[in-house]
Scaffold this motif. Structure first.
Motif, PDB file in Angstrom:
ATOM      1  N   ASN A  31      25.430  52.207  26.695  1.00 42.77           N
ATOM      2  CA  ASN A  31      25.484  53.335  27.593  1.00 42.77           C
ATOM      3  C   ASN A  31      25.808  52.811  28.979  1.00 42.77           C
ATOM      4  OD1 ASN A  31      25.067  55.598  29.105  1.00 42.77           O
ATOM      5  ND2 ASN A  31      22.833  55.430  29.093  1.00 42.77           N
ATOM      6  N   ASP A  32      27.004  53.073  29.448  1.00 43.27           N
ATOM      7  CA  ASP A  32      27.363  52.590  30.773  1.00 43.27           C
ATOM      8  C   ASP A  32      27.997  53.714  31.578  1.00 43.27           C
ATOM      9  OD1 ASP A  32      28.348  51.337  33.030  1.00 43.27           O
ATOM     10  OD2 ASP A  32      28.749  49.469  31.960  1.00 43.27           O
ATOM     11  N   PRO A  33      27.202  54.349  32.433  1.00 42.81           N
ATOM     12  CA  PRO A  33      27.744  55.484  33.187  1.00 42.81           C
ATOM     13  C   PRO A  33      28.702  55.060  34.308  1.00 42.81           C
ATOM     14  CG  PRO A  33      25.435  55.109  33.752  1.00 42.81           C
ATOM     15  CD  PRO A  33      25.795  54.081  32.742  1.00 42.81           C
ATOM     16  N   ILE A  34      28.736  53.775  34.645  1.00 47.20           N
ATOM     17  CA  ILE A  34      29.564  53.326  35.775  1.00 47.20           C
ATOM     18  C   ILE A  34      30.908  52.757  35.312  1.00 47.20           C
ATOM     19  CG2 ILE A  34      29.711  51.718  37.735  1.00 47.20           C
ATOM     20  CD1 ILE A  34      27.671  53.877  38.261  1.00 47.20           C
ATOM     21  N   PHE A  35      30.835  51.757  34.427  1.00 47.15           N
ATOM     22  CA  PHE A  35      32.077  51.076  34.047  1.00 47.15           C
ATOM     23  C   PHE A  35      32.683  51.639  32.761  1.00 47.15           C
ATOM     24  CE2 PHE A  35      29.839  47.689  36.421  1.00 47.15           C
ATOM     25  CZ  PHE A  35      30.798  47.428  37.373  1.00 47.15           C
ATOM     26  N   ALA A  36      34.008  51.773  32.767  1.00 48.04           N
ATOM     27  CA  ALA A  36      34.708  52.071  31.520  1.00 48.04           C
ATOM     28  C   ALA A  36      35.079  50.748  30.850  1.00 48.04           C
ATOM     29  CB  ALA A  36      35.949  52.893  31.793  1.00 48.04           C
ATOM     30  N   ASP A  37      35.518  49.765  31.664  1.00 45.84           N
ATOM     31  CA  ASP A  37      35.851  48.444  31.138  1.00 45.84           C
ATOM     32  C   ASP A  37      35.695  47.412  32.254  1.00 45.84           C
ATOM     33  OD1 ASP A  37      36.821  46.176  30.023  1.00 45.84           O
ATOM     34  OD2 ASP A  37      38.849  46.936  29.651  1.00 45.84           O
ATOM     35  N   GLU A  38      34.526  46.814  32.311  1.00 48.88           N
ATOM     36  CA  GLU A  38      34.263  45.928  33.445  1.00 48.88           C
ATOM     37  C   GLU A  38      35.052  44.619  33.357  1.00 48.88           C
ATOM     38  OE1 GLU A  38      30.130  44.123  33.434  1.00 48.88           O
ATOM     39  OE2 GLU A  38      29.938  45.612  31.860  1.00 48.88           O
ATOM     40  N   SER A  39      35.536  44.270  32.165  1.00 50.62           N
ATOM     41  CA  SER A  39      36.258  42.992  32.039  1.00 50.62           C
ATOM     42  C   SER A  39      37.486  42.962  32.955  1.00 50.62           C
ATOM     43  CB  SER A  39      36.660  42.750  30.591  1.00 50.62           C
ATOM     44  OG  SER A  39      37.677  43.646  30.229  1.00 50.62           O
ATOM     45  N   VAL A  40      37.979  44.132  33.296  1.00 51.37           N
ATOM     46  CA  VAL A  40      39.146  44.239  34.173  1.00 51.37           C
ATOM     47  C   VAL A  40      38.862  43.665  35.570  1.00 51.37           C
ATOM     48  CG1 VAL A  40      40.612  45.958  35.304  1.00 51.37           C
ATOM     49  CG2 VAL A  40      39.970  46.249  32.924  1.00 51.37           C
ATOM     50  N   LEU A  41      37.593  43.591  35.937  1.00 49.52           N
ATOM     51  CA  LEU A  41      37.247  43.091  37.273  1.00 49.52           C
ATOM     52  C   LEU A  41      36.875  41.616  37.272  1.00 49.52           C
ATOM     53  CD1 LEU A  41      35.140  46.124  38.518  1.00 49.52           C
ATOM     54  CD2 LEU A  41      37.466  45.528  39.175  1.00 49.52           C
ATOM     55  N   ARG A  42      36.846  41.014  36.109  1.00 51.03           N
ATOM     56  CA  ARG A  42      36.471  39.593  36.048  1.00 51.03           C
ATOM     57  C   ARG A  42      37.639  38.719  36.468  1.00 51.03           C
ATOM     58  NH1 ARG A  42      32.993  40.000  31.089  1.00 51.03           N
ATOM     59  NH2 ARG A  42      31.090  40.890  31.985  1.00 51.03           N
ATOM     60  N   ASP A  43      37.304  37.492  36.864  1.00 50.11           N
ATOM     61  CA  ASP A  43      38.335  36.585  37.367  1.00 50.11           C
ATOM     62  C   ASP A  43      39.316  36.154  36.274  1.00 50.11           C
ATOM     63  OD1 ASP A  43      39.194  35.506  39.823  1.00 50.11           O
ATOM     64  OD2 ASP A  43      38.673  33.506  39.104  1.00 50.11           O
ATOM     65  N   ASN A  44      38.852  36.163  35.027  1.00 50.57           N
ATOM     66  CA  ASN A  44      39.753  35.687  33.968  1.00 50.57           C
ATOM     67  C   ASN A  44      40.604  36.816  33.362  1.00 50.57           C
ATOM     68  OD1 ASN A  44      37.802  37.043  32.613  1.00 50.57           O
ATOM     69  ND2 ASN A  44      37.069  35.304  31.415  1.00 50.57           N
ATOM     70  N   TYR A  45      40.508  38.008  33.918  1.00 53.28           N
ATOM     71  CA  TYR A  45      41.356  39.103  33.446  1.00 53.28           C
ATOM     72  C   TYR A  45      42.818  38.790  33.793  1.00 53.28           C
ATOM     73  CZ  TYR A  45      43.451  43.744  33.136  1.00 53.28           C
ATOM     74  OH  TYR A  45      44.260  44.799  32.834  1.00 53.28           O
ATOM     75  N   ARG A  46      43.715  39.122  32.894  1.00 55.15           N
ATOM     76  CA  ARG A  46      45.116  38.783  33.141  1.00 55.15           C
ATOM     77  C   ARG A  46      45.940  40.045  33.370  1.00 55.15           C
ATOM     78  NH1 ARG A  46      47.691  34.602  29.596  1.00 55.15           N
ATOM     79  NH2 ARG A  46      47.116  32.825  30.868  1.00 55.15           N
ATOM     80  N   PRO A  47      46.100  40.440  34.627  1.00 56.53           N
ATOM     81  CA  PRO A  47      46.911  41.630  34.889  1.00 56.53           C
ATOM     82  C   PRO A  47      48.371  41.357  34.546  1.00 56.53           C
ATOM     83  CG  PRO A  47      46.165  40.647  36.950  1.00 56.53           C
ATOM     84  CD  PRO A  47      45.605  39.817  35.851  1.00 56.53           C
ATOM     85  N   THR A  48      49.113  42.421  34.259  1.00 54.24           N
ATOM     86  CA  THR A  48      50.512  42.228  33.887  1.00 54.24           C
ATOM     87  C   THR A  48      51.444  42.445  35.065  1.00 54.24           C
ATOM     88  OG1 THR A  48      50.509  44.513  33.183  1.00 54.24           O
ATOM     89  CG2 THR A  48      50.220  42.849  31.467  1.00 54.24           C
ATOM     90  N   GLU A  49      50.894  42.777  36.215  1.00 55.09           N
ATOM     91  CA  GLU A  49      51.775  42.892  37.388  1.00 55.09           C
ATOM     92  C   GLU A  49      51.093  42.354  38.634  1.00 55.09           C
ATOM     93  OE1 GLU A  49      52.656  46.927  38.366  1.00 55.09           O
ATOM     94  OE2 GLU A  49      50.608  47.580  37.984  1.00 55.09           O
ATOM     95  N   LEU A  50      51.951  41.925  39.540  1.00 53.58           N
ATOM     96  CA  LEU A  50      51.480  41.395  40.814  1.00 53.58           C
ATOM     97  C   LEU A  50      51.815  42.439  41.864  1.00 53.58           C
ATOM     98  CD1 LEU A  50      50.427  38.552  41.919  1.00 53.58           C
ATOM     99  CD2 LEU A  50      52.777  38.185  42.606  1.00 53.58           C
ATOM    100  N   ILE A  51      50.767  43.018  42.440  1.00 57.29           N
ATOM    101  CA  ILE A  51      50.993  44.132  43.356  1.00 57.29           C
ATOM    102  C   ILE A  51      51.180  43.602  44.774  1.00 57.29           C
ATOM    103  CG2 ILE A  51      49.875  46.219  44.276  1.00 57.29           C
ATOM    104  CD1 ILE A  51      48.275  46.127  41.549  1.00 57.29           C
ATOM    105  N   GLU A  52      52.064  44.239  45.537  1.00 54.95           N
ATOM    106  CA  GLU A  52      52.235  43.913  46.960  1.00 54.95           C
ATOM    107  C   GLU A  52      52.781  42.501  47.205  1.00 54.95           C
ATOM    108  OE1 GLU A  52      51.690  45.874  49.571  1.00 54.95           O
ATOM    109  OE2 GLU A  52      50.447  47.506  48.806  1.00 54.95           O
ATOM    110  N   ARG A  53      53.514  41.981  46.247  1.00 53.37           N
ATOM    111  CA  ARG A  53      54.027  40.618  46.416  1.00 53.37           C
ATOM    112  C   ARG A  53      55.516  40.556  46.076  1.00 53.37           C
ATOM    113  NH1 ARG A  53      51.199  38.165  49.836  1.00 53.37           N
ATOM    114  NH2 ARG A  53      49.433  36.908  49.263  1.00 53.37           N
ATOM    115  N   ASP A  54      56.244  41.642  46.333  1.00 53.64           N
ATOM    116  CA  ASP A  54      57.652  41.669  45.915  1.00 53.64           C
ATOM    117  C   ASP A  54      58.473  40.561  46.570  1.00 53.64           C
ATOM    118  OD1 ASP A  54      57.040  43.710  44.319  1.00 53.64           O
ATOM    119  OD2 ASP A  54      58.044  45.286  45.463  1.00 53.64           O
TER     120      ASP A  54
END
Ligand SMILES: Nc1ncnc2c1ncn2[C@@H]1O[C@H](COP(=O)(O)OP(=O)(O)OP(=O)(O)O)[C@@H](O)[C@H]1O
Ligand SMILES: [Mg+2]
Length: 392
Positions: free
Chosen positions: A9-32
């Motif tokens: 039961n987590d009323p705050i996070f939908a997926d907290e792993s997204v905020l961890r340092d080892n999460y691998r985003p697929t885009e780099l924002i603001e770095r064109d």
């Protein structure tokens, strides 16, 4: 109250792993601009020409590692349309590999099966380099890019940063073009490289500047969409995290940690939403955590010195002269069965503790007869020392 049951039961996070340092985003924002410069620097590779060596620098948390991963993934993907290319990439984080020799050993091992690994000591360096050239010659690739992340930990001997970029010119490797991408967050590192390394490693230099509050806000917004349940973030939370991180470091890592910790606090307190007060508290906790980590990593005689000063502080005897700290230091060494170092060394240790902001010093002048001297006191709360140092 005893143990509570674990319920999902987590009323705050939908997926907290997204905020961890080892999460691998697929885009780099603001770095064109940086991405485009990075891709231009690698264009010779896709054209089948020898690569440029690239040196990337910028403070911690500004997207150097992420950019490198995204750009190299794209390069590997896009090469497939050209039959004459076979680009390979080897990536090594040098943080715990702190010499040219160790980097060379690690590189050799990336081309070997675990059962065939060479040990990290024992061979003469020339032999290790020969093994490396043998592996590279046997690779059969058109290009090999060697990514050396966090290369500032390499220490004073930077041989590998000369040998690798020069491997083709020096005819150690014939059929595969070798390119090196070095990444560092230490600004003095580049200046201190030997001239011959600077010449060979830095064909192309890319600087990643710190993020401003706007950049960070966009990065956080994108991440928060996935991480949090809808509507739990109060309006000012992301701008506040972004502003604080921009002010202190310009680091996306720090901004993400703040947001994560603020959410975590809301969850711990059974709050229905994340409010700005949690961000302030999160910042305080992260700051304390950093100080405690640093205290715990101090060399042992610095710890004993700090312990002595803390005890004097608690007894209400500070500010004190160095000789009083040293006297108590000697006593503590005796108690813990450690051989003391000289007063002179403790003088240096106290200077280091001052630089780190743990100790403050006040210069006093006793007029012509007395000369000048320093009085020392603790600059952090004593409980922090108690919690972080294993010796009481
Ligand atoms: N532009 C960005 N868009 C999305 N996420 C980012 C961006 N920049 C950094 N991040 C995130 O911030 C964190 C730090 O980024 P990264 O590891 O690339 O920093 P770095 O410059 O390599 O830092 P260090 O010098 O400490 O290694 C990572 O979690 C990364 O996903
Ligand atoms: Mg990095």
């Amino acid at each position: 109250m005893g143990l509570e049951s674990f319920t999902r039961n987590d009323p705050i996070f939908a997926d907290e792993s997204v905020l961890r340092d080892n999460y691998r985003p697929t885009e780099l924002i603001e770095r064109d601009a940086e991405l485009s410069a990075y891709q231009s620097a690698l264009r010779p590779v896709i054209n089948g020409a020898p690569p440029k060596n690239i040196f990337i620098y910028g403070q911690t948390g500004v997207g150097k590692t992420l950019a490198t991963r995204l750009v190299s993934d794209r390069l590997l993907e896009d090469q497939r349309q050209y039959d004459d290319l076979e680009i390979k990439i080897v990536s090594l984080n040098c943080k715990s590999v702190n010499s040219s020799y160790q980097i060379a050993v690690n590189l050799v091992n990336t081309f070997r099966e675990p059962s065939d690994y060479i040990p990290s000591t024992g061979y003469p360096p020339s032999r290790i380099y020969q093994m490396l050239w043998d592996h590279l010659n046997a690779l059969g690739a058109s290009h090999l890019l060697v990514i050396l992340d966090e290369i500032d930990s390499i220490g004073t001997n930077d041989d590998i940063l000369y040998e690798l970029p020069r491997a083709n010119d020096n005819e150690h490797v014939d059929d595969t073009y070798i390119g090196v991408i070095g990444i560092s967050n230490d600004f003095t590192f580049r200046d201190n490289l030997s001239a011959r390394v600077k010449d060979s490693l830095c064909d192309e230099e890319l600087h990643f500047p710190p993020y401003d509050a706007n950049n960070l806000r966009h990065i956080l917004e994108r991440r928060a969409e996935k991480a949090f349940r809808e509507g739990v973030l109060e309006e000012g939370v992301i701008p506040l995290c972004a502003a604080r991180a921009a002010n202190e470091s310009g680091s996306a890592r720090m901004a993400l940690q703040l947001l994560y910790k603020a959410g975590d606090l809301a969850r711990q307190r059974d709050a229905v939403s994340v409010c700005e007060a949690f961000v302030d508290e999160a910042r305080q906790l992260l700051e304390e955590g950093k100080i405690k980590d640093e205290l715990a990593r101090l060399p042992v005689h610095s710890k004993v010195t700090l312990r002595a000063l803390t005890n004097l502080h608690k007894a209400g005897e500070t500010p004190v002269k160095r000789r009083d700290i040293y006297a108590l230091y000697l006593k503590l060494c005796d108690e813990i069965g450690s051989d003391p170092v000289t007063d002179r060394t403790i003088h240096d240790r106290i200077s280091q503790l001052r630089q780190k902001g743990f100790v403050e010093a006040d210069e006093r002048n006793d007029g012509i007869s007395g000369g000048s001297y320093y009085l020392y006191d603790l600059r952090i709360i004593p409980e922090m020392v108690d919690e972080a140092l294993d010796l009481q």
